[in-house]
Write an enzyme that holds these catalytic residues in place. Structure first.
Site, mmCIF file in Angstrom:
data_model
loop_
_atom_site.group_PDB
_atom_site.id
_atom_site.type_symbol
_atom_site.label_atom_id
_atom_site.label_comp_id
_atom_site.label_asym_id
_atom_site.label_seq_id
_atom_site.Cartn_x
_atom_site.Cartn_y
_atom_site.Cartn_z
ATOM 1 N N ASP A 129 -4.140 -3.282 96.594
ATOM 2 C CA ASP A 129 -3.375 -3.657 95.397
ATOM 3 C C ASP A 129 -2.054 -4.318 95.773
ATOM 4 O OD1 ASP A 129 -5.338 -2.783 93.757
ATOM 5 O OD2 ASP A 129 -4.462 -0.791 93.422
ATOM 6 N N CYS A 130 -1.436 -3.838 96.839
ATOM 7 C CA CYS A 130 -0.141 -4.424 97.235
ATOM 8 C C CYS A 130 -0.292 -5.604 98.190
ATOM 9 C CB CYS A 130 0.773 -3.356 97.828
ATOM 10 S SG CYS A 130 -0.059 -2.190 98.911
#
Lengths: 389, 135
Positions: A129-130
């Site tokens: 996600d990051c």
């Protein structure tokens, strides 16, 4: 009468420091004696320039947009290790190219980075996600990336063995090409110029010592891997064969390919010539006794590299004066010798470091912690988990 | 008439045998010793040009191999790239004629082409690829 590092640095500042190379000190002591030398000489410069496989660089590439958490990375098709934070990697000198084999490898990537050449960077990732990016293909130079520093787990071996070959075929080793039937013998240490042979008990060289590393000012980071100070020694303190080692660190961006050169040992693999210079402060008379060491006082063992075992049979001991003469006797036969480290380059580095100190460009350091004095090298045994205890 | 330039290496135990003479007598080959380096109790090396019928040349080589002589085709030229050389001296240990040597004072590598017999022992020895052999 002991001399402190602070006193020596004050002399460097005032331009009054007296510096000799580890070669020059030999005749100086002979002419002036130990007492006078200890009074008059402040620093002795030592150096070596030889292939040191345990060399590599930490790199931080900076973050792309969108960013990537690299799980595999290649530099000019040479794999680097990136099991660290998102864009940190370590490129080892001995890593081979996946496309060119032994013709190119980590050492050549490091050399290309130092010389400012563009290097192709490819990385893959699983995506988070990051860090959503799963692949990147781009080019870098040493100037476009955040950090690049050499961190070498093992350099500057305190003495090394002589390699020869008793078998009936040519063998290709990290000690070079060895001809059959004791056709030649190769050795590696810079002998009387070598750093740890001039400070055999690590009285002045320790963790934190400032050094010359491939053209930059670097530091001793730790004792090197396979550091083996317990090796048998002569009364003059020098070990008879491989003993102490150093882990070194320094800024790759400040280095020069004049003092760091990628190489390939045919049939063995990729390595890298590393130029290292270490200043030794003449703190007292005892230090002069160690520094006046010459090639004929330093001995090492002749080993048979055709025996593919951890412990190789010995064909006796020789000193570095004999080795440097070009011929030694092995098993009753006259055998030609050759060095795999460059005495010419070692001398050049010792002289350069001497100039740096005299010109006030390089100051000496006290070490922060000493190197281990008693560690012993271990082998790797093949055992079951039960046998381990 | 076909000819071949060969480098012969004689192990120490057969250095004194009249092997080349047999090449003339049994195989009808003409030969011309271009360079030779034979030291007692060490290996002998010889750069030899042989002339004769192709078939006879092959047979002659077979005879040499059977006698324990190692045979390789001579390289045509050797060059030293002074820009690449780091003056380690690894090649010096392989050079039987001392064509490659380290200067006693400067410790720089010298290559004296006059002394080189193109034996090729230094092939694949230079870690920085400064020695180039043309085959």
């Amino acid at each position: 009468m002991a001399k402190s590092i602070e006193e020596i640095n004050e002399k460097i500042k005032q331009g009054k420091v007296v510096v000799l190379t580890a070669e020059e000190i030999i005749d100086y002591v002979e002419e002036n004696g130990v007492k006078k030398t200890a009074r008059e000489v402040d620093v002795v410069t030592t150096a070596t320039f030889g292939p040191m496989c345990s060399t590599g660089a930490f790199l931080n590439f900076g973050h792309s947009d969108p960013p990537i958490k690299m799980t595999r990375v290649w530099l000019n098709d040479v794999p680097a290790y990136t099991g660290l934070a998102a864009v940190d990697a370590y490129i080892g000198a001995a890593e081979l190219s996946e496309t060119e084999g032994m013709e190119y490898g980590g050492a050549y990537v490091i050399q290309d980075l130092i010389s400012g050449k563009p290097v192709k960077l490819r990385a893959t990732a699983y995506g988070t996600d990051c860090y959503p990016r799963r692949e990147i293909n781009t080019y870098i130079t040493k100037d476009t990336i955040n950090q690049a520093y050499l961190f070498n787990p093992r350099n500057v071996y305190q003495n090394y063995s002589v390699a020869t070959n008793s078998s009936d075929r040519v063998i290709y080793t990290y000690m070079g090409k060895l001809l059959p039937n004791f056709g030649n013998a190769t050795y590696s240490s810079a002998g009387q110029l070598s750093p740890l042979l001039n400070d055999p008990y690590y009285r002045t060289i320790g963790i934190g010592t400032r050094i010359f590393l491939a053209g930059a000012q670097g530091y001793v980071a730790w004792c090197g891997t396979q550091h083996n100070p317990s090796k048998e020694r002569l009364p003059n303190g020098t070990p008879i064969g491989p003993a102490g080692t150093l882990a070194l660190i320094g800024n790759l961006k400040e280095m020069s390919t004049k003092y760091l050169k990628a190489c390939t040992f045919h049939g063995y693999g990729v390595s890298i010539f590393v130029g290292v210079g270490i200043p030794i402060p003449v703190i007292d008379e005892e230090m002069v006794q160690f520094l006046k060491i010459k090639d004929e006082d330093i001995y090492t063992e002749i080993l048979d590299y055709s025996v593919q075992r951890r412990n190789k049979p010995s064909y006796g001991k020789v000193n570095y004066k004999q080795l440097r003469s070009g011929k030694i006797t092995v098993n009753g036969k006259e055998v030609q010798t050759g060095s795999i480290s460059s005495y010419y380059k070692a001398r050049e580095i010792a002289n350069l470091l001497k100039d740096w100190i005299k010109e006030g460009k390089f100051y000496l350091t006290n070490y922060v912690a000493p190197l281990p004095a008693e560690e012993r090298i271990k082998g790797l045994e093949i055992v079951s988990q039960e046998e381990l205890y | 008439m076909p000819s071949k330039r060969l480098v012969l290496t004689f192990p120490e135990n057969i250095v004194t045998k009249p092997i080349t003479y047999k090449l003339v007598k049994d195989f009808n080959l003409e030969f011309n010793i271009l360079r030779a380096e034979v030291t007692p109790e060490m290996e002998g090396k010889m750069l030899l040009e042989i002339k004769g019928a192709s078939e006879q040349i092959e047979k002659g080589i077979e005879y040499l191999l059977n006698e324990g002589v190692s045979v390789q085709e001579a390289s045509k030229d050797i060059t030293l790239d002074k820009e690449q050389c780091v003056h380690c001296g690894l090649c010096v240990s392989l050079c039987i004629t001392n064509a490659l040597s380290l200067d006693e004072k400067s410790y720089k590598l010298n290559f004296n082409k006059e002394k080189c017999i193109l034996c090729g022992f230094c092939q694949n020895s230079c870690p920085v690829n400064a020695i180039k052999l043309k085959m």
